[in-house]
Design a protein around this motif. Structure first.
Motif, PDB file in Angstrom:
ATOM      1  N   TYR B 199       0.802  -1.161  -0.003  1.00  0.00           N
ATOM      2  CA  TYR B 199      -0.009  -0.065   0.064  1.00  0.00           C
ATOM      3  C   TYR B 199       0.970   1.119   0.039  1.00  0.00           C
ATOM      4  CZ  TYR B 199      -2.843   3.580   1.774  1.00  0.00           C
ATOM      5  OH  TYR B 199      -3.761   5.078   1.727  1.00  0.00           O
ATOM      6  N   TYR B 200       1.980   1.400   1.061  1.00  0.00           N
ATOM      7  CA  TYR B 200       2.584   2.580   1.172  1.00  0.00           C
ATOM      8  C   TYR B 200       3.679   2.650  -0.118  1.00  0.00           C
ATOM      9  CZ  TYR B 200       0.953   2.758   5.766  1.00  0.00           C
ATOM     10  OH  TYR B 200      -0.010   2.883   6.855  1.00  0.00           O
ATOM     11  N   TYR B 201       3.972   1.568  -0.959  1.00  0.00           N
ATOM     12  CA  TYR B 201       5.121   1.208  -2.032  1.00  0.00           C
ATOM     13  C   TYR B 201       4.178   2.110  -3.007  1.00  0.00           C
ATOM     14  CZ  TYR B 201       8.753  -0.313  -4.821  1.00  0.00           C
ATOM     15  OH  TYR B 201       9.747  -0.349  -5.780  1.00  0.00           O
ATOM     16  N   PHE B 202       2.827   1.674  -3.347  1.00  0.00           N
ATOM     17  CA  PHE B 202       2.250   2.175  -4.584  1.00  0.00           C
ATOM     18  C   PHE B 202       1.943   3.750  -4.214  1.00  0.00           C
ATOM     19  CE2 PHE B 202       1.930  -0.883  -7.421  1.00  0.00           C
ATOM     20  CZ  PHE B 202       1.620  -2.189  -6.690  1.00  0.00           C
ATOM     21  N   GLN B 203       1.623   3.925  -2.921  1.00  0.00           N
ATOM     22  CA  GLN B 203       1.283   5.344  -2.483  1.00  0.00           C
ATOM     23  C   GLN B 203       2.388   6.500  -3.085  1.00  0.00           C
ATOM     24  OE1 GLN B 203      -1.594   6.731  -1.732  1.00  0.00           O
ATOM     25  NE2 GLN B 203      -2.352   4.833  -1.755  1.00  0.00           N
ATOM     26  N   SER B 204       3.576   5.997  -2.562  1.00  0.00           N
ATOM     27  CA  SER B 204       4.919   6.846  -2.633  1.00  0.00           C
ATOM     28  C   SER B 204       5.091   6.735  -4.376  1.00  0.00           C
ATOM     29  CB  SER B 204       5.999   6.011  -2.085  1.00  0.00           C
ATOM     30  OG  SER B 204       6.510   5.066  -2.618  1.00  0.00           O
ATOM     31  N   TRP B 205       4.964   5.812  -4.766  1.00  0.00           N
ATOM     32  CA  TRP B 205       4.970   5.576  -6.499  1.00  0.00           C
ATOM     33  C   TRP B 205       4.010   6.354  -7.293  1.00  0.00           C
ATOM     34  CZ3 TRP B 205       1.986   2.963 -10.132  1.00  0.00           C
ATOM     35  CH2 TRP B 205       2.785   2.827 -11.435  1.00  0.00           C
ATOM     36  N   LYS B 206       2.851   6.428  -6.574  1.00  0.00           N
ATOM     37  CA  LYS B 206       1.964   7.210  -7.267  1.00  0.00           C
ATOM     38  C   LYS B 206       2.219   8.764  -7.167  1.00  0.00           C
ATOM     39  CE  LYS B 206      -2.262   7.179  -5.697  1.00  0.00           C
ATOM     40  NZ  LYS B 206      -3.677   6.419  -5.206  1.00  0.00           N
ATOM     41  N   ASN B 207       2.515   8.953  -6.009  1.00  0.00           N
ATOM     42  CA  ASN B 207       2.549  10.336  -5.565  1.00  0.00           C
ATOM     43  C   ASN B 207       3.856  10.807  -5.773  1.00  0.00           C
ATOM     44  OD1 ASN B 207      -0.079  10.203  -4.888  1.00  0.00           O
ATOM     45  ND2 ASN B 207       0.718   9.664  -2.541  1.00  0.00           N
ATOM     46  N   ASN B 208       4.969   9.774  -6.420  1.00  0.00           N
ATOM     47  CA  ASN B 208       6.157  10.317  -6.761  1.00  0.00           C
ATOM     48  C   ASN B 208       6.835  10.896  -5.551  1.00  0.00           C
ATOM     49  OD1 ASN B 208       8.463  10.322  -8.271  1.00  0.00           O
ATOM     50  ND2 ASN B 208       7.881  12.251  -9.315  1.00  0.00           N
ATOM     51  N   VAL B 209       6.727  10.367  -4.257  1.00  0.00           N
ATOM     52  CA  VAL B 209       7.493  10.698  -3.014  1.00  0.00           C
ATOM     53  C   VAL B 209       8.096   9.571  -2.590  1.00  0.00           C
ATOM     54  CG1 VAL B 209       5.760  12.567  -2.678  1.00  0.00           C
ATOM     55  CG2 VAL B 209       5.456  10.278  -1.670  1.00  0.00           C
ATOM     56  N   LYS B 210       9.399   9.891  -1.774  1.00  0.00           N
ATOM     57  CA  LYS B 210       9.983   8.711  -1.293  1.00  0.00           C
ATOM     58  C   LYS B 210       9.147   8.024  -0.361  1.00  0.00           C
ATOM     59  CE  LYS B 210      14.476   8.467   1.627  1.00  0.00           C
ATOM     60  NZ  LYS B 210      14.653   7.438   0.667  1.00  0.00           N
ATOM     61  N   LEU B 211       9.586   6.743  -0.387  1.00  0.00           N
ATOM     62  CA  LEU B 211       8.787   5.777   0.415  1.00  0.00           C
ATOM     63  C   LEU B 211       8.702   6.027   1.679  1.00  0.00           C
ATOM     64  CD1 LEU B 211       6.859   3.444   0.538  1.00  0.00           C
ATOM     65  CD2 LEU B 211       8.900   1.995   0.064  1.00  0.00           C
ATOM     66  N   GLN B 212       7.868   6.285   2.641  1.00  0.00           N
ATOM     67  CA  GLN B 212       7.954   6.416   4.237  1.00  0.00           C
ATOM     68  C   GLN B 212       6.891   5.434   4.763  1.00  0.00           C
ATOM     69  OE1 GLN B 212       9.705   8.472   6.171  1.00  0.00           O
ATOM     70  NE2 GLN B 212      10.785   9.349   4.597  1.00  0.00           N
ATOM     71  N   LEU B 213       7.406   4.738   5.629  1.00  0.00           N
ATOM     72  CA  LEU B 213       6.537   3.834   6.316  1.00  0.00           C
ATOM     73  C   LEU B 213       5.974   4.418   7.599  1.00  0.00           C
ATOM     74  CD1 LEU B 213       8.009   0.260   5.863  1.00  0.00           C
ATOM     75  CD2 LEU B 213       6.256   1.138   4.818  1.00  0.00           C
ATOM     76  N   PRO B 214       4.817   4.388   7.937  1.00  0.00           N
ATOM     77  CA  PRO B 214       4.402   5.192   9.398  1.00  0.00           C
ATOM     78  C   PRO B 214       5.025   4.552  10.204  1.00  0.00           C
ATOM     79  CG  PRO B 214       2.537   3.519   8.427  1.00  0.00           C
ATOM     80  CD  PRO B 214       3.467   3.766   7.607  1.00  0.00           C
ATOM     81  N   ALA B 215       5.578   5.283  11.321  1.00  0.00           N
ATOM     82  CA  ALA B 215       6.029   4.516  12.786  1.00  0.00           C
ATOM     83  C   ALA B 215       5.465   3.698  13.253  1.00  0.00           C
ATOM     84  CB  ALA B 215       6.503   6.045  13.747  1.00  0.00           C
TER      85      ALA B 215
END
Lengths: 10, 215
Positions: B199-215
């Motif tokens: 989920y977070y990988y696709f979010q970062s890929w879609k929004n073209n932002v660095k992949l961040q996992l919630p703490a």
């Protein structure tokens, strides 16, 4: 069949 | 062999080779959990006990040797290589092996298809593989930085098991006797573990932002 199920998989 | 299984094996192969190449090229294992790599080496060791006893096909034997060789090479690089080992973050990679290995071993002794050494070891390797990624996911959340090679590595690792599920569905319908519920459950649990990462990988890929996992 020789191999039991899914033992022919990696 | 079907296209899903071949695609799954190739994805799995690429994931371990990407990791090995990264460590070999940049001489760094930053962000990589040694614990997870050691667990994978254990997975392959316990799963491929039949390497020298049951010959299935050249492909099967070659792939087993590649997976065994690459996983032990990665562990060797992180443990022994004089440069790579310096980038290993042992203070953050603190997941206890036995928290994972022992429950899998007990479960394999309780739930298996046949109570033989090889079959219990094989079942143990299935359970272990399902949860072996946990130390890596914990490390990624702790260090919060995910360089894209590590992100790709985890993504490919998850994708390979998802493809295997498609393979099991395909085989279920094409090979009537083929029902192996332990494989199904371990595979589904494993893929679900990756789900939030996906989920977070696709979010970062879609929004073209660095992949961040919630703490």
């Amino acid at each position: 069949k020789g191999q039991p199920q899914s033992h022919d998989e990696l | 062999m079907n296209i899903f299984r071949l695609a799954g094996d190739m994805t799995h192969l690429v994931s371990v080779l990407v990791l090995l190449l990264k460590i070999h090229t940049i001489k760094s294992c930053a962000g990589i959990s040694l614990k997870t790599q050691e667990l994978y080496a254990l997975v392959f060791t316990t799963r491929y006990l039949d390497l020298f006893t049951d010959y299935i096909s050249l492909y099967n034997t070659v792939m087993k040797l590649i997976f065994l060789g690459s996983s032990f090479s990665i562990v060797w690089y992180i443990r022994r290589h004089k440069i790579v080992r310096r980038s290993y973050d042992k203070d953050q990679d603190t997941f206890r092996h036995y928290f994972i290995v022992l429950p899998c071993l007990v479960l394999a002794l309780l739930i298996h298809h046949k109570f033989t050494f090889k079959e219990v070891m094989w079942t143990f390797s299935l359970y272990l593989e399902a949860v072996a990624i946990l130390p890596q996911l914990v490390l990624l959340q702790r260090t919060r930085n995910i360089d894209n090679l590590t992100g790709q590595y985890v993504f490919l690792l998850g994708a390979y098991r998802a493809l295997y599920i498609l393979n099991w569905i395909y085989r279920h319908y094409t090979e009537p006797h083929y029902v192996h519920w332990i494989t199904w459950i371990a595979g589904i649990v494993q893929t679900l573990l990756y789900a939030d990462f996906f989920y977070y990988y696709f979010q970062s890929w879609k929004n073209n932002v660095k992949l961040q996992l919630p703490a």
